[in-house]
Scaffold this active site. Sequence first.
Site, PDB file in Angstrom:
ATOM      1  CG  ASP A 103      -2.079   0.984   1.076  1.00 20.29           C
ATOM      2  OD1 ASP A 103      -2.310   1.450  -0.050  1.00 20.29           O
ATOM      3  OD2 ASP A 103      -2.721   1.296   2.093  1.00 20.29           O
ATOM      4  CE  LYS A 132      -0.997   3.278  -4.190  1.00 23.32           C
ATOM      5  NZ  LYS A 132      -1.013   2.597  -2.891  1.00 23.32           N
ATOM      6  CG  ASP A 165      -5.592  -0.305  -1.049  1.00 22.43           C
ATOM      7  OD1 ASP A 165      -6.634  -0.556  -1.695  1.00 22.43           O
ATOM      8  OD2 ASP A 165      -5.492   0.685  -0.290  1.00 22.43           O
ATOM      9  CG  ASN A 166      -4.706   2.364  -3.478  1.00 22.69           C
ATOM     10  OD1 ASN A 166      -3.906   2.393  -2.538  1.00 22.69           O
ATOM     11  ND2 ASN A 166      -5.911   2.890  -3.403  1.00 22.69           N
ATOM     12  CD  GLU A 188      -8.133   4.947   0.020  1.00 26.14           C
ATOM     13  OE1 GLU A 188      -8.537   3.921  -0.532  1.00 26.14           O
ATOM     14  OE2 GLU A 188      -6.990   5.416  -0.148  1.00 26.14           O
TER      15      GLU A 188
HETATM   16  C1  LIG Z   1      -1.736   4.958   0.809  1.00 22.03           C
HETATM   17  S1  LIG Z   1      -0.655   5.434   2.085  1.00 22.03           S
HETATM   18  C2  LIG Z   1      -0.672   4.011   3.133  1.00 22.03           C
HETATM   19  C3  LIG Z   1      -1.972   3.878   3.897  1.00 22.03           C
HETATM   20  C4  LIG Z   1      -1.921   2.869   5.003  1.00 22.03           C
HETATM   21  N1  LIG Z   1      -1.532   1.564   4.537  1.00 22.03           N
HETATM   22  C5  LIG Z   1      -3.283   2.755   5.650  1.00 22.03           C
HETATM   23  O1  LIG Z   1      -4.162   2.107   5.053  1.00 22.03           O
HETATM   24  O2  LIG Z   1      -3.486   3.309   6.732  1.00 22.03           O
HETATM   25  C6  LIG Z   1       0.918   5.335   1.304  1.00 22.03           C
HETATM   26  C7  LIG Z   1       2.122   5.586   2.209  1.00 22.03           C
HETATM   27  O3  LIG Z   1       3.270   5.016   1.579  1.00 22.03           O
HETATM   28  C8  LIG Z   1       4.389   5.828   1.857  1.00 22.03           C
HETATM   29  N2  LIG Z   1       5.411   5.497   0.861  1.00 22.03           N
HETATM   30  C9  LIG Z   1       5.573   6.002  -0.382  1.00 22.03           C
HETATM   31  N3  LIG Z   1       6.591   5.379  -1.008  1.00 22.03           N
HETATM   32  C10 LIG Z   1       7.056   4.438  -0.157  1.00 22.03           C
HETATM   33  C11 LIG Z   1       8.073   3.441  -0.225  1.00 22.03           C
HETATM   34  N4  LIG Z   1       8.820   3.281  -1.319  1.00 22.03           N
HETATM   35  N5  LIG Z   1       8.273   2.647   0.849  1.00 22.03           N
HETATM   36  C12 LIG Z   1       7.511   2.794   1.968  1.00 22.03           C
HETATM   37  N6  LIG Z   1       6.543   3.725   2.103  1.00 22.03           N
HETATM   38  C13 LIG Z   1       6.316   4.525   1.053  1.00 22.03           C
HETATM   39  C14 LIG Z   1       3.854   7.238   1.809  1.00 22.03           C
HETATM   40  O4  LIG Z   1       4.705   8.104   2.522  1.00 22.03           O
HETATM   41  C15 LIG Z   1       2.480   7.052   2.465  1.00 22.03           C
HETATM   42  O5  LIG Z   1       2.573   7.287   3.845  1.00 22.03           O
END
Ligand SMILES: C[S@@+](CC[C@H](N)C(=O)[O-])C[C@H]1O[C@@H](n2cnc3c(N)ncnc32)[C@H](O)[C@@H]1O
Length: 246
Positions: free
Chosen positions: A170, A173, A198-199, A228
Amino acid sequence: MLPEHIVRSISFVRAMCSLSSWFTGQVGDGRENALLEHVRQTSAKGDPQSVLQAADAYSQRTWFMNVGNEKGALVDAAVRDRNPKVALELGTYCGYSAVRISSQFQQPESLLISIEKSPPNAEIAKQIIDHAGLSSKCEVLQGTLTKRVQDVKDILKKFDQQFIDFVFLDHAKEFYLSDYLLLKNEHLIGPGTVIVADNMGFPGSPKFWKYLKNAEELETVSHKCTLEYISWVRDTVAVSTYKSGF
Ligand SMILES: C[S@@+](CC[C@H](N)C(=O)[O-])C[C@H]1O[C@@H](n2cnc3c(N)ncnc32)[C@H](O)[C@@H]1O
């Protein structure tokens, strides 16, 4: 006052247009810190359901990229079915799905490793998880899978486990496929691992979709749902099981 669903839709569009979230993982208007405060003030300490309800209630006017209740129920069911000892989440954000996943554990020693790139999000998530009373079941690692892969290996070794049982993708993407392949090539996943993505509908991960359609080692079921907190945007959650013999 505008109806709640209109306010929420405006908040969603603003988040989608936010340049800040590309760089910081936060929308840029302080909503993530406000969510932490709301959760602290309105939910019962040590009660994961109360924490999730508080987060969902706050998301009625301000949109958040938490997995939310509809898709969250699919994630809960996949966790319950797999009954993991070691689970991994990529993309913690504010800890909403981490609270959901770790509160579904049936084995007392089970652990969720949750990796979050953004330092402020990792801090907020740790505090929300702690408020839910789940710190001992959930370890938040700040960084990316590439940077934290050795920590994941060390945790698996401590658990005397060859493979991670459950993975929730998640995060960004465009990294779904490369991070899946990293886990596979490092032999951190294998027969019996369940991977929930997800997504897959919005915003979508075309390279990972294409891979899932042809992957011999995976059996995938896709669940159509909505994004969501936004009923007018269609989304899909893919649940894949790593088959034996690969
Ligand atoms: C859609 S949100 C996650 C939502 C969470 N899983 C929830 O349902 O509560 C995406 C998150 O991924 C983080 N993110 C983006 N790229 C990433 C990466 N390469 N590795 C880990 N986290 C990352 C972003 O900072 C963001 O906080």
